[in-house]
Design an enzyme around this catalytic site. Structure first.
Site, PDB file in Angstrom:
ATOM      1  N   ASP A  13     -33.648   8.651  -9.444  1.00  0.00           N
ATOM      2  CA  ASP A  13     -34.761   9.535  -9.841  1.00  0.00           C
ATOM      3  C   ASP A  13     -35.923   9.509  -8.855  1.00  0.00           C
ATOM      4  OD1 ASP A  13     -33.324   9.945 -12.226  1.00  0.00           O
ATOM      5  OD2 ASP A  13     -34.197   8.134 -13.078  1.00  0.00           O
ATOM      6  N   LYS A  16     -34.655  13.057  -5.021  1.00  0.00           N
ATOM      7  CA  LYS A  16     -33.780  13.391  -3.894  1.00  0.00           C
ATOM      8  C   LYS A  16     -33.427  14.876  -3.854  1.00  0.00           C
ATOM      9  CE  LYS A  16     -30.835  10.269  -5.287  1.00  0.00           C
ATOM     10  NZ  LYS A  16     -31.610   9.598  -6.345  1.00  0.00           N
ATOM     11  N   GLY A  40     -28.731  13.523 -11.681  1.00  0.00           N
ATOM     12  CA  GLY A  40     -29.511  14.673 -12.157  1.00  0.00           C
ATOM     13  C   GLY A  40     -30.513  15.021 -11.081  1.00  0.00           C
ATOM     14  N   HIS A  41     -30.205  16.009 -10.265  1.00  0.00           N
ATOM     15  CA  HIS A  41     -31.088  16.371  -9.153  1.00  0.00           C
ATOM     16  C   HIS A  41     -31.784  17.689  -9.476  1.00  0.00           C
ATOM     17  CE1 HIS A  41     -28.630  13.653  -6.224  1.00  0.00           C
ATOM     18  NE2 HIS A  41     -29.236  13.002  -7.191  1.00  0.00           N
ATOM     19  N   GLN A 223     -28.022   8.590  -7.403  1.00  0.00           N
ATOM     20  CA  GLN A 223     -28.555   7.302  -7.891  1.00  0.00           C
ATOM     21  C   GLN A 223     -29.361   6.616  -6.769  1.00  0.00           C
ATOM     22  OE1 GLN A 223     -24.897   7.753  -8.632  1.00  0.00           O
ATOM     23  NE2 GLN A 223     -25.715   8.904 -10.327  1.00  0.00           N
ATOM     24  N   THR A 300     -30.119  12.786 -19.293  1.00  0.00           N
ATOM     25  CA  THR A 300     -30.080  12.356 -20.692  1.00  0.00           C
ATOM     26  C   THR A 300     -31.374  12.651 -21.454  1.00  0.00           C
ATOM     27  OG1 THR A 300     -30.906  10.200 -20.004  1.00  0.00           O
ATOM     28  CG2 THR A 300     -28.516  10.437 -20.174  1.00  0.00           C
TER      29      THR A 300
END
Ligand code: IMP
Length: 423
Positions: A13, A16, A40-41, A223, A300
């Site tokens: 997070d 990126k 999650g980007h 990640q 999430t």
């Protein structure tokens, strides 16, 4: 011809996605090489927010090729949903290529991820529930099902029959869960195979050809280094490798081809899920940073834990990735704080600690030592030039840079494409 690698230095997070989006124009190809739908980007383009989980963040550029290389595990249902959503709402998309060697994250992986987490009770890792641990375990145990298996129906049925039987024994007998039904899963995979077929290729051969033609590759890490299962805060880690060393394994592009490594670090620390976090702020300040920084998981929706910048962790991450430079994100979030703290070292049982302890129990007991720096009041969102940043903001960035011994050349001051300060 160049290969630029972008990796997270924290617990994920770091922002990126937006950095990839910023760098994409000078590259022809964007490649995902690790992780899966746990990533999650976020990219905000022309005021519209796009959240990428499996697709590379360069998908919004129609003139690019986006590659999902073999180091990524694919959930065909998520991939399909994501692709269709972006196609419906986004601009014309990049060309997509998916490796025929990608392992498949299947419903039994998700179910086992959830059942294993439940069985851990208080010791939960706080996974994203995307089946990442179980699918990488199968991959290493040589029990995985890959994209190439999807196009051979008889062979697929045989593989699936064996595997589902074995997984159901585990699901029912060990965890008391509901078994997976073979036939609907088989039929779903046959349908997904037709969706995915036009994108599937040997991406290693493609990348080799692209480099021979002189194209520029941008390798998009998922990640962060501190979640790495080799060097991160084990066992509170993910099951794939986020550091730059994974680029070669996960894409097939050998290490000597890499031209540049860029590490992405947030101006403060965050972590989602359980696990040691020495500089965590369990107070109203932590909550204020979370709200101001909109620190909620992209995959999430979970609130992220927030804390001060942690130099020992970041030094370890910098050593592991040897970045040529660091992109510092979310500096704007710190506006308004009268003073800022940066962790410079730890004590354990009254003794100074060298490096990062291996044991999570020790990591939980660390006492961080802080350097205090003055804050700034000004909002930074519309700053474009280094010279226009408040002097205390510049001093904060310069302090981190000196301590890490890595240049910080790009700073993000807001979520949009344009909110970037280049030094
Ligand atoms: P898993 O990757 O779903 O198995 O989750 C393992 C740990 O990594 C958990 O603490 C997750 O919250 C964390 N994690 C996995 N992917 C990401 C990510 O993209 N950003 C931040 N944390 C992540």
């Amino acid at each position: 011809m160049s290969v630029t690698v972008l990796v997270g230095l924290g617990w994920g997070d770091e922002g990126k996605g937006r950095v990839i989006d910023y760098l994409a124009p000078s590259h022809q190809i964007v490649v995902r090489f690790n992780g899966g739908a746990n990533a999650g980007h976020t990219v905000i383009a022309n005021g519209v927010t796009f959240r990428f989980h499996l697709l590379p963040s360069g998908m919004l550029y129609a003139d690019k090729t986006c590659v999902v290389a073999h180091g990524v595990v694919i959930d065909t249902v998520s991939l399909r949903e994501e692709y269709e959503l972006v196609r419906r709402t986004g601009p014309p998309l990049a060309k997509l290529l998916i490796s025929d060697r990608c392992h498949l994250a299947l419903p039994y992986h998700r179910l086992l991820d959830q059942l294993e987490e439940e069985s851990r009770g208080q010791e939960k890792i706080g996974t994203t529930g995307r089946g990442i641990g179980p699918v990488y375990a199968d991959k290493v145990a040589r029990k995985g099902i890959r994209v190439c298996d999807l196009f051979h129906p008889d062979h697929l049925r045989e593989l699936l029959t064996q595997t589902v039987e074995e997984k159901n024994r585990l699901i029912e007998r060990v965890y008391g869960g509901q078994p997976i039904q073979l036939e609907p899963l088989y039929q779903q995979l046959l349908a997904d195979a037709e969706f995915i077929r036009p994108f599937v290729t040997n991406t290693m051969t493609f990348l080799e050809g692209a480099l021979t033609e002189g194209q520029n590759l941008l390798m998009e890490g998922a990640q962060g280094t501190l979640l790495d299962h080799e060097i991160g805060t084990y066992p509170f880690v993910t099951s794939t490798s986020p550091p730059a060393g994974m680029v070669s394994l996960g894409s097939g592009v050998g290490p000597r081809r890499i031209s540049k490594v860029i590490g992405v670090a947030k101006a403060y620390a965050t972590r989602v899920g359980a696990g040691p976090f020495p500089t965590e702020l369990n107070d109203t300040l932590g909550t204020a940073i979370r709200e101001r920084g909109k620190e909620y998981g992209t995959t999430t929706g979970r609130p992220r834990r927030c804390g001060w910048f942690d130099l020992p962790m970041m030094r370890m991450a910098a050593f592991a990735n040897s970045p040529d430079e660091i992109v510092l994100t979310k500096l704007d979030v710190l506006s308004g704080l009268p003073e800022l703290h940066v962790c410079t070292g730890y004590q354990l049982d009254g003794q100074m600690v060298r490096g990062i302890p291996a044991l999570a129990l020790d990591l939980e007991r660390l006492t961080p030592l802080y350097q205090t720096l003055p804050g700034w009041k000004e909002e930074l969102g519309s700053t474009h030039a280094w010279s226009d940043l408040p002097s205390t903001a510049k001093a904060y960035v310069s302090y981190l840079e000196e301590q890490l011994q890595v240049p910080i050349r790009v700073i993000s001051v807001g979520p949009s494409r344009e909110q970037i300060v280049v030094r």
